[in-house]
Design an enzyme around this catalytic site. Structure first.
Site, PDB file in Angstrom:
ATOM      1  CB  SER A   1      -0.875   0.014   1.252  1.00 31.53           C
ATOM      2  OG  SER A   1      -1.551   1.244   1.384  1.00 31.53           O
ATOM      3  CG  ASN A   2       2.282   3.560  -2.599  1.00 31.77           C
ATOM      4  OD1 ASN A   2       3.397   3.339  -2.146  1.00 31.77           O
ATOM      5  ND2 ASN A   2       1.916   3.195  -3.815  1.00 31.77           N
TER       6      ASN A   2
ATOM      7  CE  LYS B   1      -5.042   0.693   5.058  1.00 27.27           C
ATOM      8  NZ  LYS B   1      -5.452  -0.247   4.014  1.00 27.27           N
TER       9      LYS B   1
ATOM     10  CG  ASP C   1      -9.254  -5.815   2.501  1.00 27.05           C
ATOM     11  OD1 ASP C   1      -9.050  -4.739   1.913  1.00 27.05           O
ATOM     12  OD2 ASP C   1     -10.314  -6.438   2.417  1.00 27.05           O
TER      13      ASP C   1
ATOM     14  N   GLY D   1     -10.873   7.601   6.879  1.00 25.21           N
ATOM     15  CA  GLY D   1     -12.004   6.703   6.678  1.00 25.21           C
ATOM     16  C   GLY D   1     -13.212   7.130   7.496  1.00 25.21           C
ATOM     17  CE1 TYR D   2     -17.847   4.775   5.885  1.00 28.25           C
ATOM     18  CE2 TYR D   2     -15.919   3.334   5.734  1.00 28.25           C
ATOM     19  CZ  TYR D   2     -17.082   3.843   5.186  1.00 28.25           C
ATOM     20  OH  TYR D   2     -17.491   3.432   3.933  1.00 28.25           O
TER      21      TYR D   2
ATOM     22  CE  LYS E   1      -7.619   4.627  13.925  1.00 27.69           C
ATOM     23  NZ  LYS E   1      -7.594   5.220  12.600  1.00 27.69           N
TER      24      LYS E   1
END
Length: 195
Positions: free
Chosen positions: A7-8, A12, A70, A154-155, A174
């Protein structure tokens, strides 16, 4: 030792680097190495299938240990949606604003006690010699009635845990309770046994 992240996504990457650095693992992206990974079609039916597919692909292309995740949000009232389609819930991949708008629309009029939800993160780590590790982390909470906070992605502005939206948690706070943090701690334990 360098591990390639399939992933870029800079957030993350930072999360994985913080948690895996104590093992002497330096998580890098293809971009950081001046290379490009070809895209993988995420057509798995589960978070685990998609993570495994991305990790195998990155490991094969880069010939180095690869980590892929994922992740997504599962809302009980919506029978687990958006689930594996979290990033493209609104039809446009990665449009957090549109995804959050659609989620709020689908939960319009639903009381808090029926807004239970959980984040899922499946991580796959694949080695060039064929070894594989697969872990899953979850984090349970509720979906708020409006966005709150600017942290995360995101959410996160809608996901409430312990009375506060993830959008108000610092990265370090987090990490301690999130789905990805939980999955990465499991991955770290697994890696400690083999490296």
């Amino acid at each position: 030792m360098d591990y390639i992240l399939a992933s870029n996504n800079k957030k993350k990457l930072a999360e994985m680097q913080r948690i895996l650095a104590p093992l002497g693992i330096n998580v890098v992206t293809a971009n950081m190495l001046g290379k490009t990974l070809t895209d993988v079609v995420e057509d798995g039916k589960t978070f685990e299938e998609n993570a495994r597919k991305k990790a195998y692909h990155a490991c094969k292309e880069m010939n180095m240990p690869a980590i892929a995740d994922d992740s997504g949000l599962c809302v009980d009232y919506l029978d687990g949606a958006p689930g594996i389609y979290s990033a493209r819930f609104s039809g446009e991949h990665g449009n957090d604003e549109a995804n959050n708008d659609l989620l709020l629309e689908k939960l319009s009029g639903v009381p808090m006690e029926k807004r239970t939800a959980y984040y899922v993160c499946a991580i796959s780590c694949v080695f060039p010699d064929g070894r594989e590790i697969s872990v899953r982390g979850e984090c349970h909470g509720h979906i708020g009635f409006e966005r709150d906070g600017n942290e995360g992605f995101g959410y996160d502005p809608l996901f409430i845990i312990d009375g506060r939206a993830f959008g108000r948690y610092t990265a370090e706070e987090k990490d301690k309770i999130s789905h990805r943090g939980n999955a990465l701690r499991l991955l770290k334990k697994e890696l400690e046994n083999i490296i």
